[in-house]
Design an enzyme around this catalytic site. Sequence first.
Site, PDB file in Angstrom:
ATOM      1  N   GLU A  93      26.890  40.991  15.745  1.00 19.27           N
ATOM      2  CA  GLU A  93      26.879  40.485  17.138  1.00 19.27           C
ATOM      3  C   GLU A  93      25.582  39.723  17.438  1.00 19.27           C
ATOM      4  OE1 GLU A  93      28.829  42.726  20.152  1.00 19.27           O
ATOM      5  OE2 GLU A  93      30.047  43.806  18.692  1.00 19.27           O
TER       6      GLU A  93
HETATM    7  C1  LIG Z   1      29.569  45.323   8.783  1.00 19.54           C
HETATM    8  C2  LIG Z   1      29.753  44.034   9.533  1.00 19.54           C
HETATM    9  C3  LIG Z   1      30.669  43.977  10.561  1.00 19.54           C
HETATM   10  C4  LIG Z   1      30.872  42.770  11.249  1.00 19.54           C
HETATM   11  N1  LIG Z   1      31.843  42.695  12.213  1.00 19.54           N
HETATM   12  C5  LIG Z   1      32.181  41.474  12.723  1.00 19.54           C
HETATM   13  C6  LIG Z   1      33.319  41.327  13.584  1.00 19.54           C
HETATM   14  O1  LIG Z   1      34.009  42.301  13.922  1.00 19.54           O
HETATM   15  N2  LIG Z   1      33.643  40.092  14.008  1.00 19.54           N
HETATM   16  C7  LIG Z   1      32.926  38.983  13.673  1.00 19.54           C
HETATM   17  O2  LIG Z   1      33.284  37.898  14.098  1.00 19.54           O
HETATM   18  N3  LIG Z   1      31.832  39.091  12.854  1.00 19.54           N
HETATM   19  C8  LIG Z   1      31.452  40.295  12.376  1.00 19.54           C
HETATM   20  N4  LIG Z   1      30.367  40.416  11.539  1.00 19.54           N
HETATM   21  C9  LIG Z   1      29.616  39.218  11.164  1.00 19.54           C
HETATM   22  C10 LIG Z   1      28.211  39.182  11.753  1.00 19.54           C
HETATM   23  O3  LIG Z   1      28.273  38.959  13.127  1.00 19.54           O
HETATM   24  C11 LIG Z   1      27.424  38.103  10.976  1.00 19.54           C
HETATM   25  O4  LIG Z   1      27.192  38.605   9.679  1.00 19.54           O
HETATM   26  C12 LIG Z   1      26.117  37.745  11.662  1.00 19.54           C
HETATM   27  O5  LIG Z   1      26.357  37.073  12.865  1.00 19.54           O
HETATM   28  C13 LIG Z   1      25.210  36.883  10.765  1.00 19.54           C
HETATM   29  O6  LIG Z   1      25.905  35.824  10.219  1.00 19.54           O
HETATM   30  P1  LIG Z   1      25.809  35.528   8.646  1.00 19.54           P
HETATM   31  O7  LIG Z   1      26.130  36.800   7.938  1.00 19.54           O
HETATM   32  O8  LIG Z   1      26.640  34.357   8.329  1.00 19.54           O
HETATM   33  O9  LIG Z   1      24.288  35.211   8.403  1.00 19.54           O
HETATM   34  P2  LIG Z   1      23.596  33.738   8.489  1.00 19.54           P
HETATM   35  O10 LIG Z   1      24.007  33.061   9.751  1.00 19.54           O
HETATM   36  O11 LIG Z   1      23.844  33.040   7.219  1.00 19.54           O
HETATM   37  O12 LIG Z   1      22.077  34.164   8.587  1.00 19.54           O
HETATM   38  C14 LIG Z   1      21.283  34.484   7.455  1.00 19.54           C
HETATM   39  C15 LIG Z   1      19.843  34.709   7.935  1.00 19.54           C
HETATM   40  O13 LIG Z   1      19.335  33.499   8.522  1.00 19.54           O
HETATM   41  C16 LIG Z   1      18.903  33.753   9.841  1.00 19.54           C
HETATM   42  N5  LIG Z   1      19.167  32.578  10.686  1.00 19.54           N
HETATM   43  C17 LIG Z   1      20.320  31.852  10.765  1.00 19.54           C
HETATM   44  N6  LIG Z   1      20.165  30.861  11.637  1.00 19.54           N
HETATM   45  C18 LIG Z   1      18.930  30.962  12.159  1.00 19.54           C
HETATM   46  C19 LIG Z   1      18.178  30.222  13.126  1.00 19.54           C
HETATM   47  N7  LIG Z   1      18.703  29.183  13.800  1.00 19.54           N
HETATM   48  N8  LIG Z   1      16.906  30.605  13.375  1.00 19.54           N
HETATM   49  C20 LIG Z   1      16.360  31.664  12.741  1.00 19.54           C
HETATM   50  N9  LIG Z   1      17.005  32.396  11.814  1.00 19.54           N
HETATM   51  C21 LIG Z   1      18.278  32.056  11.540  1.00 19.54           C
HETATM   52  C22 LIG Z   1      19.702  34.963  10.310  1.00 19.54           C
HETATM   53  O14 LIG Z   1      19.063  35.632  11.377  1.00 19.54           O
HETATM   54  C23 LIG Z   1      19.746  35.777   9.024  1.00 19.54           C
HETATM   55  O15 LIG Z   1      18.545  36.488   8.881  1.00 19.54           O
HETATM   56  C24 LIG Z   1      30.104  41.624  10.894  1.00 19.54           C
HETATM   57  C25 LIG Z   1      29.166  41.719   9.856  1.00 19.54           C
HETATM   58  C26 LIG Z   1      28.989  42.881   9.176  1.00 19.54           C
HETATM   59  C27 LIG Z   1      27.995  42.917   8.030  1.00 19.54           C
END
Ligand SMILES: Cc1cc2nc3c(=O)[nH]c(=O)nc-3n(C[C@H](O)[C@H](O)[C@H](O)COP(=O)(O)OP(=O)(O)OC[C@H]3O[C@@H](n4cnc5c(N)ncnc54)[C@H](O)[C@@H]3O)c2cc1C
Length: 380
Positions: free
Chosen positions: A363
């Site tokens: 989230e």
């Molecule tokens: C167990 C679990 C349950 C989940 N449940 C749901 C769900 O029910 N529904 C749903 O839709 N999603 C869900 N998610 C997804 C979750 O919301 C995302 O994993 C999260 O938003 C991060 O996205 P990403 O994994 O693509 O990381 P990325 O966006 O690839 O980020 C990687 C890193 O880069 C950093 N980063 C990215 N952009 C920036 C920026 N502009 N400035 C600074 N830092 C940045 C991030 O903070 C992170 O540290 C779930 C994830 C997990 C692991």
Amino acid sequence: MDFSLSEEHLMIQQAARDFANNVLLPGVIERDEKQQFPTEEVKQMGELGFLGMMVDPKYGGGGMDTLSYVIAMEELSKVDASASVVMSVNNSLVCWGLEHFGTEAQKEKYLTKLATGEVIGAFCLSEPEAGSDATSQKTTAIEKDDHYVLNGTKNWITNGSSADFYLVIAQTYPEKKHKGINAFIVEKGWEGFEIGPKEQKMGIRGSDTHSLIFNDVKVPKENRIGEDGFGFKFAMKTLSGGRIGIASQALGIAAGAYELARKYSKERKSFGTEICNHQAIAFKLADMHTQIEAARHLVYKAAWDKDNGNNYDVSGAMAKLYASQVAMDTAIEAVQIHGGNGYVKEYHVERLMRDAKITQIYEGTSEIQKIVISRGLLQD
Ligand SMILES: Cc1cc2nc3c(=O)[nH]c(=O)nc-3n(C[C@H](O)[C@H](O)[C@H](O)COP(=O)(O)OP(=O)(O)OC[C@H]3O[C@@H](n4cnc5c(N)ncnc54)[C@H](O)[C@@H]3O)c2cc1C
């Protein structure tokens, strides 16, 4: 200013605490180990009204305020964060989103079943290439006759295989970017809708996280939520409240770890005295308790903002940012206070430490919360 909880809030707190200790606690280690979804426990959560706490009673909900919800979330999360994430997604993402932006027909058909816990829901925004940057939706929903055709993949979906109804975000007009995104209600079992394998996770292992695949899934037009192009706003508004739920989950994990550490420190002896009598341990407890109390104030303030019609984008993001850090720090220190016992499953704190990490990721990661907070602060 009155910091005391009302009689009603205290009753909700007690009911949630009893449920967590009597129903969730006995099987929590086994469910974590086996990655087993708490099916029976979630059914009971529905019966007790924990799955639609804030929904209007005319749709089967409890008609309670956000403060009631965060109080209950904290108690369940002290014991089982895998169960509390089911509660959080169902309450603050799925039910809230449908109640506030759904049509009357959608509420009658879907919300009533979700609020009573007859079924649970899932919120599907993230994709392989759209996590923090949720505007880059690659899943498409193309209009055709009386329906939309949905194609694409969603990642990391909580309640992925246990849900019956899914709120799915997809791109209808790529040229309009985020203004071309829509949100839809999709039912399990519709042709072309596949559920991918379960993710093998570090923490919240009892919750079921899956990818979802949509191959030419026909979604009736009446299942679109809101105006054409409202999907991105729908997701952002819904997540804004969702963060208060995850903040309360983080608060619960921290408070649960602290309570276990405090108790252990009064029982375990070294050098002829209980370890709480060593200042190094007592000071850890002092820091933990101070930070938890500060996190609780931020979480309650965000809930109060929501209940009082104030903007809660910043207060919710601050609550999640801070409470998730406190969850992580407290759980690590709780393991330390337990010494070797902290490293084994039967003392619970190692699980709380693994569970705490997710609150800094889903989230909206902590980095994204800082973007939300700083944007809010810099607005004129
Ligand atoms: C167990 C679990 C349950 C989940 N449940 C749901 C769900 O029910 N529904 C749903 O839709 N999603 C869900 N998610 C997804 C979750 O919301 C995302 O994993 C999260 O938003 C991060 O996205 P990403 O994994 O693509 O990381 P990325 O966006 O690839 O980020 C990687 C890193 O880069 C950093 N980063 C990215 N952009 C920036 C920026 N502009 N400035 C600074 N830092 C940045 C991030 O903070 C992170 O540290 C779930 C994830 C997990 C692991």
